[in-house]
Design an enzyme around this catalytic site. Structure first.
Site, PDB file in Angstrom:
ATOM      1  N   ASP A  94      -7.942 -10.267   1.121  1.00 28.62           N
ATOM      2  CA  ASP A  94      -8.398  -9.925   2.460  1.00 28.62           C
ATOM      3  C   ASP A  94      -9.879 -10.257   2.639  1.00 28.62           C
ATOM      4  OD1 ASP A  94      -9.310  -7.958   0.705  1.00 28.62           O
ATOM      5  OD2 ASP A  94      -8.112  -6.352   1.553  1.00 28.62           O
TER       6      ASP A  94
ATOM      7  N   ASN B 296      -5.397   6.346   0.936  1.00 28.43           N
ATOM      8  CA  ASN B 296      -4.313   6.638   1.893  1.00 28.43           C
ATOM      9  C   ASN B 296      -3.075   5.780   1.623  1.00 28.43           C
ATOM     10  OD1 ASN B 296      -5.075   4.117   2.753  1.00 28.43           O
ATOM     11  ND2 ASN B 296      -5.547   4.689   4.856  1.00 28.43           N
TER      12      ASN B 296
ATOM     13  N   HIS C 164      -3.077   2.466   1.162  1.00 29.42           N
ATOM     14  CA  HIS C 164      -3.101   1.084   1.656  1.00 29.42           C
ATOM     15  C   HIS C 164      -3.127   0.070   0.508  1.00 29.42           C
ATOM     16  CE1 HIS C 164      -7.775   1.219   1.992  1.00 29.42           C
ATOM     17  NE2 HIS C 164      -7.508   0.323   1.087  1.00 29.42           N
TER      18      HIS C 164
ATOM     19  N   GLU D 261      -2.830  -0.915   6.348  1.00 28.04           N
ATOM     20  CA  GLU D 261      -2.955   0.536   6.472  1.00 28.04           C
ATOM     21  C   GLU D 261      -1.569   1.166   6.660  1.00 28.04           C
ATOM     22  OE1 GLU D 261      -5.620   1.859   5.691  1.00 28.04           O
ATOM     23  OE2 GLU D 261      -7.405   1.146   6.756  1.00 28.04           O
TER      24      GLU D 261
HETATM   25  C1  GLP Z   1     -10.247  -1.762  -0.238  1.00 30.49           C
HETATM   26  C2  GLP Z   1      -9.582  -3.153  -0.354  1.00 30.49           C
HETATM   27  C3  GLP Z   1      -8.373  -3.063  -1.218  1.00 30.49           C
HETATM   28  C4  GLP Z   1      -8.747  -2.239  -2.427  1.00 30.49           C
HETATM   29  C5  GLP Z   1      -8.834  -0.795  -2.008  1.00 30.49           C
HETATM   30  C6  GLP Z   1      -9.346   0.123  -3.095  1.00 30.49           C
HETATM   31  O1  GLP Z   1     -10.557  -1.376   1.024  1.00 30.49           O
HETATM   32  N1  GLP Z   1      -9.280  -3.789   0.876  1.00 30.49           N
HETATM   33  O2  GLP Z   1      -7.918  -4.358  -1.586  1.00 30.49           O
HETATM   34  O3  GLP Z   1      -7.795  -2.376  -3.434  1.00 30.49           O
HETATM   35  O4  GLP Z   1      -9.530  -0.680  -0.800  1.00 30.49           O
HETATM   36  O5  GLP Z   1     -10.718  -0.090  -3.328  1.00 30.49           O
HETATM   37  P1  GLP Z   1     -11.501   0.454  -4.587  1.00 30.49           P
HETATM   38  O6  GLP Z   1     -11.041  -0.336  -5.749  1.00 30.49           O
HETATM   39  O7  GLP Z   1     -12.948   0.229  -4.270  1.00 30.49           O
HETATM   40  O8  GLP Z   1     -11.157   1.890  -4.720  1.00 30.49           O
END
Ligand code: GLP
Length: 251
Positions: A75, A144, A146, A151
């Site tokens: 993304d 949450n 995702h 989402e």
């Molecule tokens: C982000 C990304 C995801 C990621 C998730 C967890 O917003 N878009 O691809 O896996 O949230 O992030 P983190 O590893 O910083 O907890």
């Protein structure tokens, strides 16, 4: 380490972040050793920092040739200026391209800088397809539930699209931005069907904050209200986690 295969997926609970990084990096290195032209789907976020650091170490140790590997990001934020340090292109430049000495052109990130994001989404899907498809997709999980920026409520049949970030996701990601700076409210993200098309999924969850989401993803219903529950219907999933994130898992 505890390994459970009672669920259809493989679950590894490892003692700390460093061992998680080494284990996941080791699997990426094994894939590349076997298939030098592998296609690896990469995630951004704190979860993968130790993985990419360990991969740089592992690649040097094993003298791996990464020159043929193609990489696809999950993304990208919409609305950040080109080169913003928190754009996922910049994050991957710092965490993956530089330490591994990759050709930046081998690391694909959704192009959010043009005006027509619908076309950019289609082009991203086409680029993944043209590569032959993702061999191994790395996935973090949002608190949450995702996946990428899909989402809760995003259909399992979704393809790369523009997503609206929830208030809780934007709040969770504030820590990466300067104080007072706004976290973007949109992103171009691979869809859930895009992610599910990868031949293998590697889901990584670290820390207490991820425990409820991981529990819902693995033990709850297969339901788009928890996008990460898609792993329940994928034939090749490995979940790597620490005890804190695994704390609420059934048996
Ligand atoms: C982000 C990304 C995801 C990621 C998730 C967890 O917003 N878009 O691809 O896996 O949230 O992030 P983190 O590893 O910083 O907890």
């Amino acid at each position: 380490m505890t390994t459970t295969a009672v669920r259809r997926l493989q679950l590894d609970v490892l003692p700390d972040v460093a061992s998680i990084g080494r284990a996941v990096a080791g699997r990426i290195a094994d894939l590349v050793a076997e298939r030098p032209e592998a296609v690896v789907g990469v995630a951004t976020g704190a979860t993968f920092e130790s993985v990419y650091a360990a991969l740089a170490f592992e690649a040097a140790e094993r003298e791996l040739d990464l020159g043929g590997v193609r990489w696809f990001a999950l993304d990208e934020y919409v609305g950040l200026p080109a080169g913003h340090p928190q754009s996922y292109r910049s994050v991957l430049d710092r965490q993956l391209v530089a330490p591994l000495g990759l050709d930046p052109a081998a690391v694909h990130v959704p192009d959010v800088l043009g005006e027509d994001l619908e076309t950019a989404a289609l082009e991203y899907e086409a680029a993944i397809a043209a590569s032959g498809g993702v061999d191994l997709q790395l996935l973090g999980i949002g608190a949450n539930g995702h996946l990428a920026f899909n989402e809760p409520g995003t259909p399992f049949c979704s393809r790369t699209h523009m997503a609206t970030l929830t208030v809780s996701t934007r709040a969770a990601n504030e820590r990466f931005f300067e104080i007072g700076e706004l976290v973007p409210d949109h992103a171009l993200t691979q869809g859930l069907a895009t992610i599910r098309a990868a031949r293998a999924l590697e889901l990584v969850a670290i820390g207490t904050a991820k425990a409820p989401a991981l529990h819902r993803a693995l033990d709850g219903p297969y339901d788009p209200r928890c996008p990460a529950s898609l792993v329940q219907r994928h034939p090749a999933v490995r979940v790597t986690t620490d005890a804190a994130a695994a704390a609420l898992l059934d048996g």
